[in-house]
Structures are given as C-alpha cells and as structure tokens.
Design a protein around this motif. Structure first.
Motif, mmCIF file in Angstrom:
data_model
loop_
_atom_site.group_PDB
_atom_site.id
_atom_site.type_symbol
_atom_site.label_atom_id
_atom_site.label_comp_id
_atom_site.label_asym_id
_atom_site.label_seq_id
_atom_site.Cartn_x
_atom_site.Cartn_y
_atom_site.Cartn_z
ATOM 1 N N LEU A 60 9.053 0.305 6.230
ATOM 2 C CA LEU A 60 8.335 -1.051 6.428
ATOM 3 C C LEU A 60 8.906 -1.850 5.539
ATOM 4 O O LEU A 60 8.754 -3.047 5.824
ATOM 5 C CB LEU A 60 6.658 -0.759 5.810
ATOM 6 N N GLY A 61 9.642 -1.473 4.287
ATOM 7 C CA GLY A 61 10.409 -2.438 3.771
ATOM 8 C C GLY A 61 11.512 -3.038 4.496
ATOM 9 O O GLY A 61 11.792 -4.210 4.248
ATOM 10 N N ASN A 62 12.161 -2.034 5.138
ATOM 11 C CA ASN A 62 13.124 -2.903 5.875
ATOM 12 C C ASN A 62 12.737 -3.647 7.015
ATOM 13 O O ASN A 62 13.435 -4.758 7.421
ATOM 14 C CB ASN A 62 14.037 -1.745 6.685
ATOM 15 N N VAL A 63 11.654 -3.207 7.846
ATOM 16 C CA VAL A 63 11.171 -4.261 8.639
ATOM 17 C C VAL A 63 10.610 -5.600 7.981
ATOM 18 O O VAL A 63 10.658 -6.525 8.731
ATOM 19 C CB VAL A 63 9.895 -3.377 9.434
ATOM 20 N N LEU A 64 10.009 -5.328 6.867
ATOM 21 C CA LEU A 64 9.621 -6.615 6.160
ATOM 22 C C LEU A 64 10.770 -7.485 6.031
ATOM 23 O O LEU A 64 10.408 -8.548 5.911
ATOM 24 C CB LEU A 64 8.869 -6.273 4.999
ATOM 25 N N VAL A 65 11.984 -6.957 5.647
ATOM 26 C CA VAL A 65 12.887 -7.838 5.378
ATOM 27 C C VAL A 65 13.275 -8.832 6.685
ATOM 28 O O VAL A 65 13.652 -10.073 6.795
ATOM 29 C CB VAL A 65 14.374 -7.160 4.969
ATOM 30 N N THR A 66 13.423 -8.091 7.817
ATOM 31 C CA THR A 66 13.241 -8.566 9.099
ATOM 32 C C THR A 66 12.074 -9.710 9.481
ATOM 33 O O THR A 66 12.462 -11.053 9.783
ATOM 34 C CB THR A 66 13.146 -7.770 10.256
ATOM 35 N N VAL A 67 10.718 -9.497 9.127
ATOM 36 C CA VAL A 67 9.705 -10.464 9.137
ATOM 37 C C VAL A 67 10.126 -11.732 8.290
ATOM 38 O O VAL A 67 10.013 -12.834 8.650
ATOM 39 C CB VAL A 67 8.343 -9.904 8.637
ATOM 40 N N LYS A 68 10.565 -11.444 7.038
ATOM 41 C CA LYS A 68 10.918 -12.358 6.174
ATOM 42 C C LYS A 68 12.068 -13.598 6.679
ATOM 43 O O LYS A 68 12.058 -14.584 6.421
ATOM 44 C CB LYS A 68 11.261 -11.896 4.842
ATOM 45 N N ARG A 69 12.880 -12.726 7.400
ATOM 46 C CA ARG A 69 14.046 -13.600 7.851
ATOM 47 C C ARG A 69 13.547 -14.408 9.021
ATOM 48 O O ARG A 69 13.817 -15.732 8.992
ATOM 49 C CB ARG A 69 15.081 -12.737 8.464
ATOM 50 N N THR A 84 0.883 -1.048 -0.158
ATOM 51 C CA THR A 84 0.050 0.042 -0.091
ATOM 52 C C THR A 84 0.845 1.337 -0.232
ATOM 53 O O THR A 84 0.692 2.189 -0.779
ATOM 54 C CB THR A 84 -0.829 0.022 1.136
ATOM 55 N N ALA A 85 1.949 1.386 0.846
ATOM 56 C CA ALA A 85 2.798 2.378 0.979
ATOM 57 C C ALA A 85 3.608 2.573 -0.337
ATOM 58 O O ALA A 85 3.701 3.811 -0.766
ATOM 59 C CB ALA A 85 3.718 2.433 2.098
ATOM 60 N N GLN A 86 3.944 1.612 -1.034
ATOM 61 C CA GLN A 86 4.546 1.885 -2.254
ATOM 62 C C GLN A 86 3.874 2.333 -3.457
ATOM 63 O O GLN A 86 4.405 2.788 -4.475
ATOM 64 C CB GLN A 86 5.393 0.445 -2.680
ATOM 65 N N ASN A 87 2.647 1.891 -3.491
ATOM 66 C CA ASN A 87 1.564 2.524 -4.311
ATOM 67 C C ASN A 87 1.480 3.667 -4.285
ATOM 68 O O ASN A 87 1.376 4.628 -5.211
ATOM 69 C CB ASN A 87 0.205 1.582 -4.316
ATOM 70 N N VAL A 88 1.531 4.277 -2.840
ATOM 71 C CA VAL A 88 1.337 5.751 -2.860
ATOM 72 C C VAL A 88 2.601 6.675 -3.057
ATOM 73 O O VAL A 88 2.527 7.730 -3.896
ATOM 74 C CB VAL A 88 0.882 6.150 -1.411
ATOM 75 N N ASP A 89 3.544 6.241 -2.542
ATOM 76 C CA ASP A 89 5.120 6.794 -3.084
ATOM 77 C C ASP A 89 6.143 5.557 -2.656
ATOM 78 O O ASP A 89 6.391 5.586 -1.380
ATOM 79 C CB ASP A 89 5.161 8.042 -1.998
#
Length: 880
Positions: A622-631, A608-613
């Motif tokens: 959130l992209g950096n945190v997503l990397v942690t979640v993926k790990r 959602t955030a990437q669609n906005v900007d």
C-alpha cells in the motif's frame, strides 16, 4: 661547688624524686655572660629517667629555680669542640643546637663523662660524641672532686636493692621483739649473728636426718622399675596378638570395599540402562501412527502429532559420554531416522495434495463472486490446514528441505489461485466504476480484460464570449485531467469513492488473514523486530525465497523469518500492486479529481497497516501504491497550474470571474469535504499554496492582457471572489493568502473608483487646482481671491456651469459605464457605486473647504448640496 650541689639537691631535685649526679657552671656563648648550671639527674623511681636540667639563680633573691629540662634520649650530638686542645666550649644538640661555655675545662670534661656513662647504662642510645678525648669515654675517668662524687653515687645506685615485702615484715617482727629500742647496735648485731648460727645448725641437722628417707625412696624407685619391665613384656605379647587380628581385619576391609565397588557399578549400570530405555524407547502405538496414521481425520492428526513429538524427543535426547558407541544405541538411532524420513515423506505428500485440492475447490466458488465486489473467503481452508501446524513445526525442525519444498509448492498453488480471484475482483470494480459496458469502452475498457488502452486527451482551452452588455461564459470548466470535471456530478465521485474504499477494505483483511495463516502454519515469527525496513525485497525470478542460501536441514534464524513471511506474501499476492495501479490509472482517467479521494483512502489504509506492522507486506504494498497516487495528485495540481498559464480570453467580451478562479473554488470545496478527517493533510496544504500562488499570478496576467474590461475590474472581481471563497472555507494554511486577496481587492476597488469617477466637475476641479497651486507658491489663502484669474467672479462663473441637472446626468452616465464593466455573478455593482458616491462627496467637501478658506464671507456656494448628491445616487441606483 660541692655546697652548691648539695643546695640544688635539697631545694630542687629532692622534692621531685631526682638525684643530682653531675653539675657544670656555664654561660651561653657569644652573649652577655649570665651564669647558670647544667645538671645531669636521674629519677629515684623505676623505670629510671635521665634528664639534663638547666638551673639559674632567681632575679628576686638568692635561691635557685628550675628553668628548662631535656630528656637525655632527645640528645643527638655532644660536641666538645677540640679533642686535643683544652677548650671550655661545648655544644649539645637537642631539638636545636645549644652552645655553652663552661667555667672550667675540668667541669666540662666531668660533665661530658657523666653524660657518656648515663647513656651507656640507661639508654644504650647512639649519641655522637665528637671532638671528645678518648680518655673521657673510658670506664675509669681521672680522679677529681666531682668525679669521686659522681662515681660514689653510681656505686650507690648499683649496690642499692629495695627490700621486698617478706623481708620488710621479718624486720618489723624482729624490731617488735626489741620494742623498737635499739640502744646498742653492736649488741643487736651479735644477737642477730647468734640466731643465724642457730638457724644454720638446725638446717644441717635436718639435712642429715633426711638421708634415711632418701635411701627408702631410692629402693622404692628400683622396685617400680622392675614392675615397669614386666608391664612392657606383657604389652609386647599383646601387640603380637593384635598384629594377627589387624591382618585379618585388613583382609575383611578389602573384601568389603570390593563388594561396595561392585554394588556401585551395578547401580550405575542399571541407571544407564534405565536412562536409555526411558529416553530411547518409542511406544508401539507411536510407531504405528507414524507409519500408518490417518492424516485426514482430527483424531489421526492428533495421534500423528503426539507420535512425531515423541520421536523428536527420542532423537534429541542428550546422550552421555560413551552411549553413541553402543551397538544398540546406534541401531535405535538408525530406526528413528528411518521413521522420521518415512513420516516426513508421507506428510509432505499429503499436504501437497491438500494444496492442489484447495485450488480446485476455490475455483468453483469464483462464479458466485464474479458479479459482486467481494473476494472469496479462505477461512475454511486456513482452518483445515491449521490442524497440521504442529506437524509443520516438527517438519521444520527435523527435515528442513521438505519443509522448504512445501513452502514453495504452497506459494505456487496459492499464487495462481489468488491471481484469478484478484483479477476477477478488480474487473468487477472497474465495471462498477465506469457503469455499463458501453461507457467502459469510452474509457478504454475492452471486453473483460479490464486493461486501460485509452490515451490521454489534449487539454481543453476556455474562451470567453460576449453578447451586448450581458456576460456569456462557457459552461464548461477547465479540464482537470483527461476529461472535463463538469461531466461528472457529486454522485459519480461519491460512487467512485465508495468503490475504491470497498476494494481496499476487501484486500486488507484478505492479506492480513493470509499473513497470519502463513505465520501460524509455517511457524514463522512476524513480530520479533520493529526495525525491519518498510520496503519489500525484490522477489526471485523463479519464485524462490531467501531460504535457498540457507543450509538445508537447519531452521532459519529469527531475524530472517520475518523476511521470509514478506517474500512469501509478495510471491502469493504479486498481482495486487499492478492491479491497484491499473485501477488508480482508470480512476484518474475518469476524473482527475478522483486522485483526491484515492489519496485520502490510501493514506488512511497505509497508516492503519503501519500501526499494525510497518514492515508487513500489506504496509509495503500500500505504501508503494500510495506513491503512485501521490504522483497522480501532484500531476493533477500541475495540470491545473499549466492550464492557468495557457488560458486565453476573448478580446471582444468582458472578463468577469476567470474560469480557473471558479475551478479553484470547486477544487478547494471538494478537497475540504474529502480531507476533513484525513491523516495526510500536509499534501493538500502544499498543493493549496502552489495553486493559490498560480491563481494570483494568472489573474494579474489576464488582467494585464484584458482589453475590453479594465485591469482594476478584473483584479477587483477575481480577488473578491478568491477572498470570499477562502473566508467561507476557512483554510488555515491560506490565511496569509486570504489577507493578501482582501488587500488586492480593496486596492483595486479604490483604484477603479478613482479612475472611473475621474473629474466629474472638470472645470471646477481645474479652477481649484490653480488655487492650490497659488497657495503652494506662497500666496496666503485669504489673498487668493485678489488674483485676477481666481477672483470671485471667475469662481461664480465656473460654479454656474454645474447645476444639479448636469451633475445628475454625469452620474447617470457613470453608473451605466460601471454596469457595463462589472459582471453579474460577483454582484459588486452596488459596492462600487457606494464607493463612488463616497469619493464624490469627499471631493465636494474638499471644494467647499477651499471656498471657505480662500473666499471667506463671499457667500459663494455650490449649486447642489451633499443631500442632493445622495438623492441623485439613490435615484440612479433604483432606476437601474
């Protein structure tokens, strides 16, 4: 030759309005001699055209005909072959070279001379006469018959003049007087002579009579000359008078020019003064607003804004050449600079006070949010500050150093405020996730700090216990992370999912609102480029922005304004990413399956955030945190695979459904419910592939190590369970594995049936194996009964050893044995028993077929029938 010439003139050239001037009798060189004539002719009409015509005698009669004609202007070269020695040969070069031989040298010379004269008279064209005697090219040519004819013709041509229309009319009138009957030419000529003399006398008398008139004319001319002299004298006097007038007019013209020049200069001077007054005069009301305007009320802010815009227009006016040298202009510019500096200092001081006051006001509202999972609303503060947006833009354009200082102060005050709010917010989230304070301590939460201090617990290993014929399996499943998943039910996971979603839902509008406010308040463009990188730049250790390297007093270019927004957001919300990582670590510590919920929620919010900007602070964080979640998700999958490798089974109890097979079913069911509408489905599909392959390998490993339960039973039950799970969940990426599981289940079911059934009629089976061996050796089937060891008596003896009771007893023992091997959970006993029944009937039919082929007509049959087998199997199944 003269007769021929007259004949040719009459028959050929006169009808064509041509005159024949010269003729030569020739034949072509080197061939059979066929005589012809070359003729030089001119037309009688003007303009005169000169031709060379070839005439030859007709084959059918004595008349001549015109064969070829060349224009003399096309003749390039006349070659007489030899200028000294007499030779009848000569060449004419037209479009090609024509070689001729004249009948005589005289004719050749006469013809060439005529050609030369015609060229000189009519063409003036450069024709090359080569090998021609110079005597032939002179004006007078040696006399001869043909020459005299040609010369006379030329003179006639020169003397002849055509009558014009007037002369022709006079002759006709004169002829009419004689009635066209002139019998005596001499008398007619004398008459004409007399009339001519009379006419000449009349002309002389007329001339003599006109002398008097000439004298009168001359006298008139003398009088006219005198009048002209008098007029010239008057004109001279007039010219002298006009000269004085001209001088006076020149003086008047010069005076008018000076007056016009002076007027023009005055108009230009007035225009310049009006320009300076109109563009560099600041109203007194604006000056007062800049010096004393109220920056707290809306009306005062509007007045200050208008005054600041007016001041900026006055300062930015484009002065014309020379204006900057005027003392008044310099003084006015200095006054504007002082006003700008004074108002910029007052505005910066006021806004700094507003920033400080905001921090104190927001701190008082933290108490009411401490027990609720919500973040304080900054909209009122943003609304109040946006009133100063135009003034901030003015400050950015006029005094960038103060604008930059306000930016740093805003980041410092707001970063401390947001840090307190966000840490308290995450503290509430952690408490709600872990339940009571006592439960929070179990997960490493001490006091209200909310920091994780617990260490990762060791992996639990599952053992399978046995008691008699019943399977007793440990109720605990494999630990999927740091604690057992069976300790938490679906409600706990749903609760965690809701809390995590609420955390993200509260952070997202907070960041977007702050970013939008920063863009509007500090006048920074945030959507001018889509090519910015999605990763945030590292912030400076002292909290400075990239504007430090920017020249002071000059606004930043558009390309760096987006970076400035991202750096300001990074500075203000520097605690969001660490707090999110701590919350994710806590969720993973509570239950490693929580990484599935977090992966889905975080992926959705990043999308959602990437669609906005795509380059915004929120998208990057959130992209950096997503990397942690993926790990963490990958670590969860790796832990499951590792636990599969470390699983141990009891040597004294039957295996049944392996724990990791049941856990894969639990994981897949949970994952499908979580990822039903997720955007990041690819991560789960990759995890599925890794897990299912590990499950397959581990099932085979456990089956090979099993001592209590047959290998085929372990494989059959577990792959049947896997196939049932995949069929129920309908996971598209595991279609191939579903087919493979079904195939393995079928293969091991068949192998177990054959292994368990073995040879229920052992002696009868050995007997028929011997019969088949004899047939394989070449003995005919109908002759097997004559073999001593396989005769009818031996067959009847073996058949009597297997009456119906013995068969039923053997089947009952087999049923009990299968029941001990199989587990109750999978409920495959009836399936296996039905397969054994089919296999036993197949063997029975095989024996009956051998008896019918090898012992035909003997009447020997088995002691029991297929129906008996069906009854035995049904009875045994019902009794158990």
């Amino acid at each position: 030759m003269t007769a021929i010439k007259h004949a040719l003139q009459r028959d050929i050239f006169t009808p064509n309005d041509e005159r024949l001037l010269s003729i030569v009798n020739v034949c072509k060189a080197g061939k059979k001699k066929r005589n012809c004539f070359l003729c030089a002719t001119v037309t009688t009409e003007r303009p005169v055209q000169v031709n060379v015509v070839k005439v030859k005698k007709s084959d059918k009669g004595d008349f001549y005909k015109r064969q070829t004609a060349w224009a003399l202007r096309d003749l390039a070269v006349v070659d007489a072959k030899d200028a000294v020695k007499e030779s009848p040969e000569f060449d004419l070069h037209f479009d090609r070279v024509y070689k001729w031989v004249a009948s005589s040298t005289v004719e050749k010379n006469t013809f060439i001379s005529c050609i030369w004269k015609l060229n000189q008279r009519y063409l003036r064209k450069k024709i090359d006469f080569i090998n021609v005697s110079s005597q032939l090219l002179e004006e007078s040519v040696p006399s001869g018959e043909n020459q005299s004819v040609a010369g006379g013709d030329e003179e006639a041509v020169d003397e002849y003049q055509e009558l014009n229309a007037r002369e022709e009319q006079d002759i006709e009138i004169m002829m009419e007087g004689c009635e066209y009957a002139i019998s005596n030419a001499e008398a007619f000529a004398e008459r004409l002579s007399r009339e001519l003399q009379v006419l000449d006398g009349a002309n002389i008398q007329s001339i003599m009579a006109s002398e008097k008139q000439v004298n009168i004319l001359m006298k008139l001319l003398d009088e006219a000359l005198k009048e002209v002299d008098q007029i010239e004298l008057k004109l001279s006097s007039y010219e002298e008078m006009l000269q004085s007038v001209k001088e006076q007019m020149d003086q008047i013209s010069e005076s008018n020019h000076l007056i016009h020049l002076s007027n023009t200069n005055n108009v230009k001077l007035l225009s310049e003064i009006e320009f300076l007054v109109n563009h560099m005069d600041l109203a007194k009301g604006h000056i007062k607003a800049l010096q004393e305007g109220d920056l707290t009320s809306s009306r005062g802010i509007e007045a200050c804004t208008n005054a600041a815009d007016a001041l900026l227009q006055c300062m930015n006016v484009a002065l014309r050449p020379g204006h900057d040298m005027l003392q008044a202009v310099k003084q006015q510019q200095q006054r504007f600079s002082d006003l700008r500096e004074q108002f910029a200092r007052r505005l910066a001081s006021h806004l700094n006070s507003v920033f400080v006051q905001q921090g104190h006001d927001q701190s008082s509202t933290l108490v009411q949010h401490s027990v609720e999972l919500t973040l304080p609303n900054h909209h009122p503060f943003h609304r109040d500050l946006l009133r100063y947006a135009k003034l901030m833009e003015w400050l950015k354009n006029t005094d960038y150093a103060k604008y930059e200082g306000l930016t740093k102060n805003y980041m410092d005050y707001l970063s401390r405020l947001y840090e307190r709010e966000i840490k308290d917010f995450f503290e509430v989230a952690k408490i709600k996730m872990t339940g009571t304070t006592r439960e929070g301590k179990k997960f490493g939460l001490h006091g209200s700090s909310g920091k994780l201090t617990g260490s990762t617990s060791s992996l639990n290993k599952l053992s399978v216990q046995s008691s008699g014929n019943r399977r007793s399996q440990s109720s605990s499943l494999l630990d999927m992370g740091n604690m057992s998943a069976s300790d938490l039910d679906v409600a706990d996971r749903t609760k965690f999912d809701k809390i995590f979603e609420q955390v993200l839902s509260e952070l997202e509008p907070l960041c977007l609102a702050e970013q939008d406010f920063i863009s509007k308040f500090f006048k920074l463009q945030q959507h001018q480029s889509t090519s910015a990188t999605a990763t945030s730049e590292a912030e400076d250790t002292d909290g400075g922005t990239s504007s430090r390297s920017h020249p002071p007093g000059v606004p930043q270019p558009v390309s760096s304004e987006k970076d400035m927004i991202r750096q300001m957001m990074t500075r203000i919300f520097r605690c969001i990413e660490p707090e999110l990582n701590n919350l994710i670590a806590l969720g993973d510590k509570i239950d490693s399956f929580n990484s599935l919920y977090m992966l889905v929620k975080m992926s959705h919010h990043v999308w959602t955030a990437q669609n906005v900007d795509p380059a915004s602070f929120l998208s990057t964080t959130l992209g950096n945190v997503l990397v942690t979640v993926k790990r963490n998700f990958d670590k969860c999958i790796s832990n499951q695979m590792k636990q599969m490798d470390e699983v141990k089974i009891s040597k004294k109890s039957k295996v049944g459904i392996l724990p990791f097979v049941a856990e894969f079913e639990e994981f897949a069911a949970l994952a499908e419910s979580i990822f039903r509408s997720a955007e990041r489905r690819g991560d789960l599909d990759k995890a599925y592939i890794k897990l299912i392959r590990a499950v397959f390998v581990s099932v085979e490993k456990v089956a090979n190590e099993s001592q209590k339960t047959p290998r085929d039973v372990v494989m059959m039950e577990n792959f049947h369970h896997i196939f049932a799970t995949l069929s129920r969940l309908k996971i598209s990426c595991l279609e191939a594995e579903k087919k493979e599981a079904k195939q393995k289940y079928t293969d091991h079911l068949q192998a177990y049936v054959i292994y368990s059934l073995g040879q229920p009629l052992e002696k009868l089976n050995h007997f028929f194996e011997g019969v088949e061996a004899r047939v394989a050796q070449g003995v005919r089937e109908e002759e097997v009964s004559y073999q001593l060891a396989f005769n009818k008596q031996e067959l009847r003896k073996v058949i009597k050893e297997y009456p119906g009771k013995e068969v039923k007893k053997g089947l009952d023992n087999l049923y009990k044995k299968v029941d001990k091997h199989l587990c109750e959970e999978e409920n495959l006993l009836q399936v296996v028993w039905h397969s054994m029944q089919d296999e036993f009937i197949r063997q029975y039919k095989h024996f009956e077929g051998l008896i019918a082929r090898c012992y035909p007509g003997s009447g020997i049959t088995m002691e029991f029938t297929i129906q008996d087998i069906l009854d035995y199997c049904s009875s045994i199944a019902q009794s158990h």
